[in-house]
Scaffold this active site. Structure first.
Site, PDB file in Angstrom:
ATOM      1  N   ASP A 122     -44.572   8.388 -22.215  1.00 22.79           N
ATOM      2  CA  ASP A 122     -43.772   9.444 -22.822  1.00 22.79           C
ATOM      3  C   ASP A 122     -44.562  10.739 -22.884  1.00 22.79           C
ATOM      4  O   ASP A 122     -45.715  10.761 -23.342  1.00 22.79           O
ATOM      5  CB  ASP A 122     -43.361   9.057 -24.243  1.00 22.79           C
ATOM      6  CG  ASP A 122     -42.273   8.007 -24.267  1.00 22.79           C
ATOM      7  OD1 ASP A 122     -41.758   7.661 -23.178  1.00 22.79           O
ATOM      8  OD2 ASP A 122     -41.928   7.528 -25.359  1.00 22.79           O
ATOM      9  N   ASP A 180     -35.811   1.568 -31.074  1.00 24.11           N
ATOM     10  CA  ASP A 180     -36.833   0.609 -30.654  1.00 24.11           C
ATOM     11  C   ASP A 180     -37.569   0.050 -31.866  1.00 24.11           C
ATOM     12  O   ASP A 180     -37.897  -1.136 -31.918  1.00 24.11           O
ATOM     13  CB  ASP A 180     -37.834   1.277 -29.711  1.00 24.11           C
ATOM     14  CG  ASP A 180     -37.176   1.887 -28.485  1.00 24.11           C
ATOM     15  OD1 ASP A 180     -36.113   1.392 -28.077  1.00 24.11           O
ATOM     16  OD2 ASP A 180     -37.729   2.857 -27.932  1.00 24.11           O
TER      17      ASP A 180
END
Length: 438
Positions: free
Chosen positions: A96, A377
């Site tokens: 990310d 998540d």
């Protein structure tokens, strides 16, 4: 004050074009299309879920007793010890690249807040512009890997209780991912693609919201024969009690997903799946419907639930009704499916074989929320560690967390707060859920 442990009984009764994320082995290789009763392919049939809504009370009760006999000791509140590799995740590992951007930046690249898409040609310069214009942070990401990291943090000891498989490139970003996984104490084993670069995900944060643009690259090139099928890797699968795959992985290697899901069913392990994004049921319908009959627990949010309900022609916008109909879809084992749909700050919906329940979310102050990146998540990772023993073997890492009461579905909700984790264990019977801040 009396703890929950002291109260326990002795026996715990993503338009598809721009959308994101062997040898020496004796287990059956059943990656072909699953067949339902009557020989008709589940993927080619819009199943009338209502015909399967008859409650299987005796089956559930028998399952409860059997699981408890295996998982629980007779000492009040005592749980079995955790072992390494008890939780297994297979997914798309991404590095990310996170930055606070502005609305002008979103508009330039056609992005929407709180959305997730696959990078297209129009996004080829976006990643470089983010690094040049904004202050970026590199985070080991990818939906499944996020959940494994969070679960491992909650479990604490033993380290490497959570295992993760995925595909990366032989490059600097790949080395960063390996370092981050090691620091998280996740037992990560990556297939290293010889030519493709490591996948990345632009996390574009505006205010409290995030927009995700995934460039899958190597993550979309997982090689089952050269990684999952290796005896030493398959041995790690066989150590697990809970298997988890985010729907994004169905775009990369559905054959590997089917292999581990089939193994879980045939070895009485729990297989869990996440819808992940609206484009999964819309654009990867066959892959999703092939694996759904093997799924013990299905996660999703209200938007994903709506997309799934539309694909199945449920003809309702009610998240509760979609959860009920989804729960009743055909399943290849007698264990009733659990469906868990989150709705942001609104009630979390849970459908079991007997009922559909709602769990209110504890409100938190807006100033305490940095952004929502990774919230879903984190929810899953927390669910694995805080769900009662009826469905999972994974326990809490402190005595206070071990003391969760033996009810059907206590839920953990997540919100992103500076990538720091805090816990507020609460009693679901008081119509509350545990608040997990990531």
């Amino acid at each position: 004050m009396e703890t929950w442990t002291e109260k326990m009984p002795l026996k715990l009764k993503e338009d598809c074009s721009t959308t994101p994320e062997g040898k020496g082995r004796n287990e059956p290789r059943t990656t072909k299309r699953r067949k339902m009763e009557g020989g008709e392919s589940f993927a080619n049939k819009k199943v009338d879920a209502t015909q399967n809504l008859e409650a299987k009370d005796s089956v559930e009760e028998s399952e409860d007793r059997r699981v408890c006999e295996i998982d629980c000791k007779t000492d009040a509140g005592e749980m079995p010890s955790l072992t390494k590799n008890v939780l297994f995740g297979l997914g798309n590992p991404l590095l990310d690249i996170s930055a606070a951007v502005n609305e002008v930046f979103l508009k330039k690249y056609g992005l929407k807040a709180d959305d997730q898409i696959l990078a297209g040609d129009e996004h080829k310069d976006m990643f470089e512009e983010m690094v040049k214009r904004f202050s970026v942070e590199y985070i080991a990401g990818g939906s499944t890997q996020n959940s494994m990291r969070l679960a491992q943090w909650l479990i604490g000891e033993p380290k490497q209780a959570a295992t993760f498989f995925g595909s990366i490139g032989q490059d600097e970003f790949g080395r960063k991912l390996q370092e981050k996984a090691k620091l998280s104490h996740v037992d990560a084993h990556y297939y290293q693609h010889p030519t493709s670069s490591t996948g990345t995900c632009a996390v574009c944060i505006t205010g409290k919201k995030r927009s995700l643009v995934a460039h899958l690259a190597a993550a979309n090139l997982y090689n089952k024969a050269e990684h999952l099928d290796l005896p030493e890797n398959w041995d790690l699968v066989k150590k697990s009690h809970v298997v988890y795959i985010a729907g994004f992985f169905l775009t990369a290697c559905p054959e590997a997903a089917m292999d581990v899901a089939t193994w879980a069913k045939e070895n009485d392990r729990k297989f869990c799946l996440n819808l992940s994004a609206p484009f999964i049921p819309k654009c990867f319908t066959k892959q999703l419907l092939d694996i759904l009959p093997l799924t013990d627990i299905l996660f999703g949010n209200e938007t994903e639930a709506g997309a799934f309900g539309e694909m199945q022609n449920f003809q309702t916008n009610s998240v509760k009704e979609i959860a009920r109909l989804t729960q009743a879809l055909p399943k290849e084992s007698l264990r009733p499916r659990l469906v868990v749909f989150t709705q942001g700050e609104f009630n979390t919906v849970v459908a079991t074989g007997k009922e559909v329940m709602e769990f209110p979310v504890i409100p938190i102050k807006p100033e305490d929320i940095v952004d929502t990146n990774g919230a879903g998540d984190a929810f899953v990772g927390g669910f694995f560690t805080f769900h009662p023993v009826k469905y999972f073997l994974i326990q809490r890492r402190t005595r206070d967390f071990i003391s969760a009461p033996p009810i059907t579905t206590p839920i953990i909700t997540a919100s992103a707060v500076n990538n720091h984790f805090t816990m507020v264990p609460v009693h679901p019977r008081n119509q509350s859920v545990s608040q997990l801040n990531l």
